[in-house]
Write a protein that holds these residues in place. Structure first.
Motif, PDB file in Angstrom:
ATOM      1  N   THR A 198     -45.383   1.933   3.053  1.00  0.00           N
ATOM      2  CA  THR A 198     -43.946   1.922   3.020  1.00  0.00           C
ATOM      3  C   THR A 198     -43.503   1.071   1.935  1.00  0.00           C
ATOM      4  OG1 THR A 198     -44.220   1.790   5.291  1.00  0.00           O
ATOM      5  CG2 THR A 198     -42.248   1.005   4.548  1.00  0.00           C
ATOM      6  N   MET A 199     -42.342   1.379   1.251  1.00  0.00           N
ATOM      7  CA  MET A 199     -41.753   0.620   0.064  1.00  0.00           C
ATOM      8  C   MET A 199     -40.317   0.908  -0.167  1.00  0.00           C
ATOM      9  SD  MET A 199     -43.758   3.200  -2.931  1.00  0.00           S
ATOM     10  CE  MET A 199     -42.695   2.504  -4.082  1.00  0.00           C
ATOM     11  N   ILE A 200     -39.725   0.051  -0.981  1.00  0.00           N
ATOM     12  CA  ILE A 200     -38.407   0.225  -1.235  1.00  0.00           C
ATOM     13  C   ILE A 200     -38.402   0.891  -2.662  1.00  0.00           C
ATOM     14  CG2 ILE A 200     -36.174  -0.831  -2.009  1.00  0.00           C
ATOM     15  CD1 ILE A 200     -36.456  -2.598   0.546  1.00  0.00           C
ATOM     16  N   ARG A 201     -37.631   1.791  -2.789  1.00  0.00           N
ATOM     17  CA  ARG A 201     -37.562   2.448  -4.431  1.00  0.00           C
ATOM     18  C   ARG A 201     -36.122   2.496  -4.602  1.00  0.00           C
ATOM     19  NH1 ARG A 201     -39.941   7.945  -5.518  1.00  0.00           N
ATOM     20  NH2 ARG A 201     -39.038   8.631  -3.466  1.00  0.00           N
ATOM     21  N   THR A 202     -35.398   2.204  -5.928  1.00  0.00           N
ATOM     22  CA  THR A 202     -34.140   2.017  -6.329  1.00  0.00           C
ATOM     23  C   THR A 202     -33.972   3.165  -7.437  1.00  0.00           C
ATOM     24  OG1 THR A 202     -34.101  -0.206  -5.573  1.00  0.00           O
ATOM     25  CG2 THR A 202     -32.351   0.533  -7.181  1.00  0.00           C
ATOM     26  N   HIS A 203     -32.893   3.740  -7.270  1.00  0.00           N
ATOM     27  CA  HIS A 203     -32.694   4.848  -8.227  1.00  0.00           C
ATOM     28  C   HIS A 203     -31.139   4.754  -8.761  1.00  0.00           C
ATOM     29  CE1 HIS A 203     -36.088   7.474  -7.344  1.00  0.00           C
ATOM     30  NE2 HIS A 203     -36.173   6.813  -6.063  1.00  0.00           N
ATOM     31  N   ALA A 204     -31.058   5.257 -10.210  1.00  0.00           N
ATOM     32  CA  ALA A 204     -29.555   5.428 -10.509  1.00  0.00           C
ATOM     33  C   ALA A 204     -29.526   6.910 -10.017  1.00  0.00           C
ATOM     34  CB  ALA A 204     -29.425   5.834 -12.007  1.00  0.00           C
ATOM     35  N   ALA A 205     -28.452   7.236  -9.358  1.00  0.00           N
ATOM     36  CA  ALA A 205     -28.302   8.633  -8.683  1.00  0.00           C
ATOM     37  C   ALA A 205     -26.900   8.872  -8.604  1.00  0.00           C
ATOM     38  CB  ALA A 205     -28.927   8.592  -7.422  1.00  0.00           C
TER      39      ALA A 205
ATOM     40  N   GLY B  82     -38.691   3.479   2.906  1.00  0.00           N
ATOM     41  CA  GLY B  82     -39.623   4.500   4.110  1.00  0.00           C
ATOM     42  C   GLY B  82     -40.878   4.736   3.160  1.00  0.00           C
ATOM     43  N   LYS B  83     -41.445   5.572   3.980  1.00  0.00           N
ATOM     44  CA  LYS B  83     -42.883   6.160   3.356  1.00  0.00           C
ATOM     45  C   LYS B  83     -42.590   7.061   2.410  1.00  0.00           C
ATOM     46  CE  LYS B  83     -45.546   5.107   7.594  1.00  0.00           C
ATOM     47  NZ  LYS B  83     -44.544   4.577   8.665  1.00  0.00           N
ATOM     48  N   GLU B  84     -43.641   7.392   1.504  1.00  0.00           N
ATOM     49  CA  GLU B  84     -43.536   8.199   0.306  1.00  0.00           C
ATOM     50  C   GLU B  84     -43.288   9.577   1.100  1.00  0.00           C
ATOM     51  OE1 GLU B  84     -44.010   8.591  -2.773  1.00  0.00           O
ATOM     52  OE2 GLU B  84     -42.886   6.453  -2.735  1.00  0.00           O
TER      53      GLU B  84
ATOM     54  N   VAL C 146     -36.614  12.259   5.235  1.00  0.00           N
ATOM     55  CA  VAL C 146     -35.691  11.558   5.126  1.00  0.00           C
ATOM     56  C   VAL C 146     -35.566   9.955   5.248  1.00  0.00           C
ATOM     57  CG1 VAL C 146     -33.257  10.957   6.319  1.00  0.00           C
ATOM     58  CG2 VAL C 146     -34.060  13.099   6.438  1.00  0.00           C
ATOM     59  N   ARG C 147     -35.421   9.354   4.121  1.00  0.00           N
ATOM     60  CA  ARG C 147     -35.764   7.808   3.987  1.00  0.00           C
ATOM     61  C   ARG C 147     -34.559   6.919   4.457  1.00  0.00           C
ATOM     62  NH1 ARG C 147     -37.043  10.799   0.104  1.00  0.00           N
ATOM     63  NH2 ARG C 147     -39.334  10.943  -0.468  1.00  0.00           N
ATOM     64  N   ARG C 148     -34.523   5.652   4.748  1.00  0.00           N
ATOM     65  CA  ARG C 148     -33.506   5.166   5.103  1.00  0.00           C
ATOM     66  C   ARG C 148     -32.838   4.442   3.756  1.00  0.00           C
ATOM     67  NH1 ARG C 148     -32.492   0.101   7.194  1.00  0.00           N
ATOM     68  NH2 ARG C 148     -34.767  -0.602   7.475  1.00  0.00           N
TER      69      ARG C 148
END
Ligand SMILES: [Zn+2]
Length: 247
Positions: A2-9, A64-66, A70-72
């Motif tokens: 489980t991890m947090i990923r940040t994107h420009a989107a 969320g998991k890889e 649907v991630r939170r």
């Protein structure tokens, strides 16, 4: 894991979900479609209440998991919005663009051209809302190109001729010219079609040619738009609203 990923989107489509939540689709800077769940996003106290407008440029964090679909969404900050208060036409174009890219971008597939195209269109619409229809026609042309269904207009796809006027766009051979394809003058593409296509290919989004500036521009715009909508299965809801307003 489980991890947090940040994107420009770029925000594509927010869809209401149970208990005041939203399911939101995004186009990431790498041109991949990602979907997240924002819990309680519609409550007035929610910190991100205005962050999910279509085509808003955001920094969004997913938790969320890889492998889950649907991630939170844990955080979403709006950095730029193409919407202009009270400018109906440009805001409808924004909705059409969000719809188109939502249908074309794929999960698990990166296509950076999509992000570059959509950010350029978004900036141009904000800078010149009165010319939003030109930006829409420009985007439709390049989306057909990204989908691989729009051959280069330099030469006829059937006989290779590079000077005879283009008379039609065929499904199997692309653009066809007057030298090899006899077409009734009434049905042939108007003179200037190749020149208009060349303008579309060479202009940056902020100089997209006016789609109502000539007969050729009008016919090519209509042709490419219906080709794109057909490619997407024949129905793109936001276009109905745009058509109703413009006719
Ligand atoms: Zn030909």
């Amino acid at each position: 894991m489980t991890m947090i990923r940040t994107h420009a989107a770029i925000v594509l489509r927010p869809t209401p979900f149970q208990e005041g939540g939203l399911i939101v689709s995004f186009l990431t800077e790498h041109g991949e479609r990602l979907v997240g769940l924002a819990k309680g996003a519609k409550k007035p106290a929610a910190k991100w209440v205005s962050s999910f407008e279509p085509l808003g440029l955001v920094r969004v964090s997913f938790f969320g998991k890889e492998q889950v679909e649907v991630r939170r969404i844990t955080r979403c900050e709006l950095q730029h919005s193409p919407l202009t208060l009270g400018h109906l036409e440009s805001n409808l174009v924004v909705a059409c663009l969000a719809d188109l890219f939502d249908r074309i971008a794929r999960e698990g597939v990166e296509d950076e051209r999509l992000f570059r195209l959509l950010s350029a269109c978004s900036r141009s619409i904000k800078a010149r809302p009165d010319e939003a229809m030109a930006v829409l026609a420009y985007a439709e042309h390049w989306l057909l190109h990204c989908l691989g269904v729009l051959p280069h207009p330099r030469t006829c796809g059937y006989c290779g001729n590079d000077s005879a006027p283009l008379v039609m766009l065929s499904d199997d051979r692309g653009w066809r010219c007057a030298a090899c394809t006899p077409v009734d003058l009434q049905e042939a593409l108007p003179p200037g079609s190749r020149e208009y296509l060349r303008l579309l290919r060479t202009a940056p989004a902020e100089e997209a040619p006016d789609p109502s500036s000539s007969e050729a521009a009008r016919v090519i715009t209509e042709l490419l738009r219906s080709r794109l909508i057909r490619e997407l299965g024949g129905k793109v809801g936001s276009y109905d609203v745009l058509h109703r307003m413009l006719t």
